[in-house]
Scaffold this motif. Structure first.
Motif, mmCIF file in Angstrom:
data_model
loop_
_atom_site.group_PDB
_atom_site.id
_atom_site.type_symbol
_atom_site.label_atom_id
_atom_site.label_comp_id
_atom_site.label_asym_id
_atom_site.label_seq_id
_atom_site.Cartn_x
_atom_site.Cartn_y
_atom_site.Cartn_z
ATOM 1 N N ASP A 63 40.966 30.554 29.477
ATOM 2 C CA ASP A 63 40.623 31.446 28.357
ATOM 3 C C ASP A 63 39.398 32.274 28.699
ATOM 4 O OD1 ASP A 63 42.640 30.497 26.863
ATOM 5 O OD2 ASP A 63 41.421 29.495 25.342
ATOM 6 N N THR A 64 38.397 31.569 29.237
ATOM 7 C CA THR A 64 37.147 32.244 29.553
ATOM 8 C C THR A 64 37.325 33.208 30.718
ATOM 9 O OG1 THR A 64 36.058 30.242 28.795
ATOM 10 C CG2 THR A 64 34.708 31.805 29.997
ATOM 11 N N LEU A 65 38.158 32.827 31.679
ATOM 12 C CA LEU A 65 38.450 33.713 32.811
ATOM 13 C C LEU A 65 39.075 35.018 32.314
ATOM 14 C CD1 LEU A 65 38.636 34.071 35.890
ATOM 15 C CD2 LEU A 65 40.847 32.978 35.818
ATOM 16 N N ALA A 161 31.174 43.508 38.078
ATOM 17 C CA ALA A 161 32.406 42.797 38.425
ATOM 18 C C ALA A 161 32.125 41.442 39.057
ATOM 19 C CB ALA A 161 33.247 43.649 39.382
ATOM 20 N N GLY A 162 30.857 41.185 39.438
ATOM 21 C CA GLY A 162 30.539 39.974 40.201
ATOM 22 C C GLY A 162 30.903 38.684 39.494
ATOM 23 N N GLY A 163 30.588 38.593 38.192
ATOM 24 C CA GLY A 163 30.861 37.357 37.453
ATOM 25 C C GLY A 163 32.340 37.028 37.449
ATOM 26 N N PHE A 164 33.155 38.068 37.186
ATOM 27 C CA PHE A 164 34.600 37.870 37.171
ATOM 28 C C PHE A 164 35.101 37.489 38.563
ATOM 29 C CE2 PHE A 164 38.916 39.951 37.335
ATOM 30 C CZ PHE A 164 39.543 38.922 36.666
ATOM 31 N N GLY A 198 26.888 33.331 37.202
ATOM 32 C CA GLY A 198 27.512 34.616 37.491
ATOM 33 C C GLY A 198 27.938 35.321 36.223
ATOM 34 N N LEU A 199 28.517 34.560 35.284
ATOM 35 C CA LEU A 199 28.975 35.142 34.023
ATOM 36 C C LEU A 199 27.804 35.732 33.249
ATOM 37 C CD1 LEU A 199 31.607 32.714 32.456
ATOM 38 C CD2 LEU A 199 31.958 34.948 33.444
ATOM 39 N N THR A 200 26.662 35.033 33.246
ATOM 40 C CA THR A 200 25.510 35.519 32.483
ATOM 41 C C THR A 200 25.081 36.901 32.956
ATOM 42 O OG1 THR A 200 24.759 33.263 32.168
ATOM 43 C CG2 THR A 200 23.142 34.998 31.824
#
Lengths: 219, 100
Positions: A63-65, A161-164, A198-200
């Motif tokens: 879901d988070t992805l 785009a890095g976090g993804f 990474g997401l942050t």
């Protein structure tokens, strides 16, 4: 007259819906499917001790992805719909306000890092931390210390785009081990922290981008 | 009545207000606001009903956290499209709503 009739019908239907739903909720019994026990039973295998973070990044990690993918897609949509950009220099605010913003911004970054770290065992996590980071960027823009963003250069693109990409890389690596985002319990804590860090960064940049790309003047 | 149930009831009212707004309001920025009100109502229902008991259910809470972020993304994209429409046509309404 037609508009008035439409208003009447819509308001009437909305009231009926509210009355029916409130009536149903007052009669509502206990939940048919109680997920609290399964969540707490396996919490030690998830690598984090806060149940919401465990659901977000371990039980339902995909879901988070997909969520970060949706954010990125929305940002690309905004960039595509932006039209010709005229990056106006920001209007400088009162010096007192600018000084306060200069003081507040590092503190907000500190709060964001704390929220990221606390997410493993307290309410918090990457999304809250990213929102605080984005708020710091918007604050600096509103007092005139940073410009609105034009089309992103390479460094900003990497950040957006890095976090993804990191999340996707971890997911692909875990796929070779068995299941998509099936974290091995021994590594789960470290992997989740890596993904969340990474997401942050990416979330902060994307959410700030929603504001800063849109704050350009359209010509 | 627990406070969780109260949140859910308020959420239903907000959702209905939002739906009525989306249907009735022709101006697009206000329609986007109404759309957000709808989303907030749905989130309140999910969070409220999840904490009726003594211990809140974390699964709906995580879903709402995901939903809030997606709603922000959708709102930003919608605003960008409205801005583009305004830049191209000078209007903030869709063509079929002009007659109302």
């Amino acid at each position: 007259m037609k508009a008035l009739a439409k208003t009447f019908v819509v308001v009437w239907l909305a009231l009926v819906f509210v009355a029916a739903a409130i009536g149903a909720m007052l009669e509502l019994g206990p939940a048919a499917l109680d997920l609290r026990a399964p969540v707490t039973d396996h919490l030690t295998d998830t690598g984090v001790s806060h149940p919401v973070t465990a659901v977000l990044l371990n039980y339902r990690g995909y879901d988070t992805l997909l969520e970060i993918a949706v954010l990125l897609l929305a940002l690309l949509g905004i960039l595509a719909a932006g039209g010709a950009a005229g990056s106006a220099a920001p209007k400088a605010a009162h010096p007192m306000l600018q000084a306060s913003a200069r003081l507040a911004a590092p503190l907000m970054i500190l709060v964001a890092v704390y929220l990221l770290w606390a997410g493993a065992f307290l309410p918090g996590g990457a999304f809250q931390a990213g929102a605080v980071l984005a708020a710091a960027a918007v604050l600096l823009h509103l007092v005139g210390l940073t410009r609105g963003w034009d089309s992103p250069r390479l460094r900003l693109r990497l950040g957006l785009a890095g976090g993804f990409a990191l999340f996707l890389a971890v997911a692909a690596a875990l796929l070779t081990q068995g299941a998509l985002l099936g974290f091995p319990p021994a590594w789960a804590g470290e992997l989740i922290m890596l993904i969340e860090a990474g997401l942050t960064v990416s979330l902060g940049l994307i959410l700030a981008g929603f504001f800063l790309f849109l704050s350009r003047d359209l010509r | 009545m627990t406070s969780g149930l109260l949140f859910a009831l308020v959420g239903v009212a907000l959702f209905a207000l939002g739906v009525a707004g989306v249907v009735l309001i022709a101006q697009l920025p206000r329609r986007i606001l109404a759309f957000n009100l709808m989303g907030s109502g749905a989130f309140l229902v999910l969070v409220g009903l999840a904490q009726r008991g003594d211990l809140p259910d974390p699964v709906p809470h995580a879903m709402v956290l995901t939903g809030i972020v997606v709603a922000v993304a959708a709102t930003a994209l919608a605003l960008a499209l409205v801005r583009r429409l305004h830049a191209l046509t000078g209007r903030l309404q869709l063509p079929e709503d002009d007659g109302d």
